[in-house]
Write an enzyme that holds these catalytic residues in place. Structure first.
Site, PDB file in Angstrom:
ATOM      1  N   ASP A  37     -63.059  -4.493  -0.756  1.00  0.00           N
ATOM      2  CA  ASP A  37     -64.106  -3.505  -0.485  1.00  0.00           C
ATOM      3  C   ASP A  37     -64.843  -3.831   0.815  1.00  0.00           C
ATOM      4  O   ASP A  37     -64.937  -4.996   1.202  1.00  0.00           O
ATOM      5  CB  ASP A  37     -65.091  -3.487  -1.669  1.00  0.00           C
ATOM      6  CG  ASP A  37     -65.941  -2.230  -1.692  1.00  0.00           C
ATOM      7  OD1 ASP A  37     -65.605  -1.264  -0.979  1.00  0.00           O
ATOM      8  OD2 ASP A  37     -66.952  -2.216  -2.424  1.00  0.00           O
ATOM      9  N   HIS A  46     -60.140   0.545   7.708  1.00  0.00           N
ATOM     10  CA  HIS A  46     -58.998   0.492   6.778  1.00  0.00           C
ATOM     11  C   HIS A  46     -57.779  -0.132   7.455  1.00  0.00           C
ATOM     12  O   HIS A  46     -57.035  -0.882   6.830  1.00  0.00           O
ATOM     13  CB  HIS A  46     -58.661   1.894   6.264  1.00  0.00           C
ATOM     14  CG  HIS A  46     -59.743   2.482   5.397  1.00  0.00           C
ATOM     15  ND1 HIS A  46     -60.342   1.784   4.377  1.00  0.00           N
ATOM     16  CD2 HIS A  46     -60.339   3.705   5.404  1.00  0.00           C
ATOM     17  CE1 HIS A  46     -61.261   2.551   3.794  1.00  0.00           C
ATOM     18  NE2 HIS A  46     -61.282   3.720   4.403  1.00  0.00           N
ATOM     19  N   LEU A 104     -43.779 -15.051  -4.252  1.00  0.00           N
ATOM     20  CA  LEU A 104     -45.078 -14.434  -4.544  1.00  0.00           C
ATOM     21  C   LEU A 104     -44.810 -13.072  -5.177  1.00  0.00           C
ATOM     22  O   LEU A 104     -43.993 -12.303  -4.685  1.00  0.00           O
ATOM     23  CB  LEU A 104     -45.896 -14.248  -3.253  1.00  0.00           C
ATOM     24  CG  LEU A 104     -47.251 -13.548  -3.445  1.00  0.00           C
ATOM     25  CD1 LEU A 104     -48.226 -14.428  -4.220  1.00  0.00           C
ATOM     26  CD2 LEU A 104     -47.859 -13.151  -2.103  1.00  0.00           C
TER      27      LEU A 104
END
Ligand code: IPE
Ligand code: IPE
Ligand code: MG
Length: 246
Positions: free
Chosen positions: A23, A40, A134
């Site tokens: 955020d 973004h 991962l």
């Protein structure tokens, strides 16, 4: 480490599954007088850095919140901009993810996403399915209540069709029908930008997770800060409702 654990554990441990509510992109850009989409884009670059850092930090599962079921309320420009950032991320990162042994998956309701993005998502999931250095999961059009409702509907259909007896509805059967079916629960949920809410992220899965809230805006979040948070996590005592054994 599942919620079935009955006794507490002591000592430093590794957060194997870290979930992040990324955020603060908008504020990061606005603070500089730039359009929100610049934040973004910078945020997507941070994702790349954090993904690379995870294996060395002992993190084997990473789940990030990229777009919520509520984020459609934003301007068309911002929503379309985010969708094109997701598509570009997949196109640009595909080779790097494969070389790094990263398996990429998505959670959330894809049916509302455009067909090209859905194809890219399915393609990269299939391509990276053999890898496990991962396990990286991106939540797009994800909302915890929506996910739980869809899982409940799937269970109801199985029961109505006679495939599952009502008595056989267990938390394991339920969890298997969530988008995260097959993924372990997160040990640690991090939220950046100083907000201290969970905003509909993994409400079922994070029932026993530790939470860390940092004021850092996501585009400023670094592998170094992640390492610090993981060290703090390692010193926390998790009890899972039990007592700490001496
Ligand atoms: C997080 O950053 C990214 C998404 C929710 C898509 P925000 O866009 O929420 O940034 P702020 O909270 O407005 O600063
Ligand atoms: C949560 O952030 C969703 C994502 C990070 C994708 P928001 O910025 O959308 O959440 P609220 O509006 O502050 O609760
Ligand atoms: Mg926000």
């Amino acid at each position: 480490m599942g919620s079935g654990e009955t006794s507490g554990q002591k000592g430093a441990r590794v957060a194997e599954h870290v979930a992040i509510i990324m955020d603060g992109n908008g504020r990061w850009a606005t603070n500089r007088g730039w359009p929100r989409l610049v934040g973004h884009r910078r945020g997507a670059e941070r994702v790349r850095e954090i993904v690379q850092a995870c294996p060395a930090l002992g993190v084997r599962w990473l789940t990030v919140y990229a777009f919520s079921t509520e984020n459609w309320k934003r301007s068309t420009e911002e929503v379309l901009g985010l969708m094109s950032i997701f598509a570009r991320y997949i196109e640009r990162e595909a080779d790097k993810l494969a070389v790094g042994g990263v398996r990429l998956r998505f959670i959330g309701d894809r049916s509302r996403l455009d067909a090209k993005l859905q194809r890219l998502m399915a393609g990269i999931e299939a391509r990276t399915a053999p890898f496990s250095t991962l396990n990286f999961t991106i939540a797009i059009n994800y909302g915890g209540r929506d996910e739980i409702t869809r899982a409940a509907r799937a269970l109801a259909l199985d029961v109505a069709a006679g495939r599952l007896a009502p008595e056989a509805v267990t938390d394991a059967e339920f969890a298997a029908r969530l988008d995260t079916g097959g993924l372990p629960d997160p040990d640690l949920v991090i939220r950046t930008s100083g907000e201290t809410r969970t905003s509909n992220f993994l409400p079922w899965q994070a029932a026993y997770a530790e939470y860390e809230f940092t004021p850092t805006l996501w585009p400023d979040f670094s592998a170094g800060e992640l390492a610090e948070i993981l060290t703090r996590f390692g010193n926390r005592e998790r009890r899972f409702g039990g007592v700490v054994l001496a």
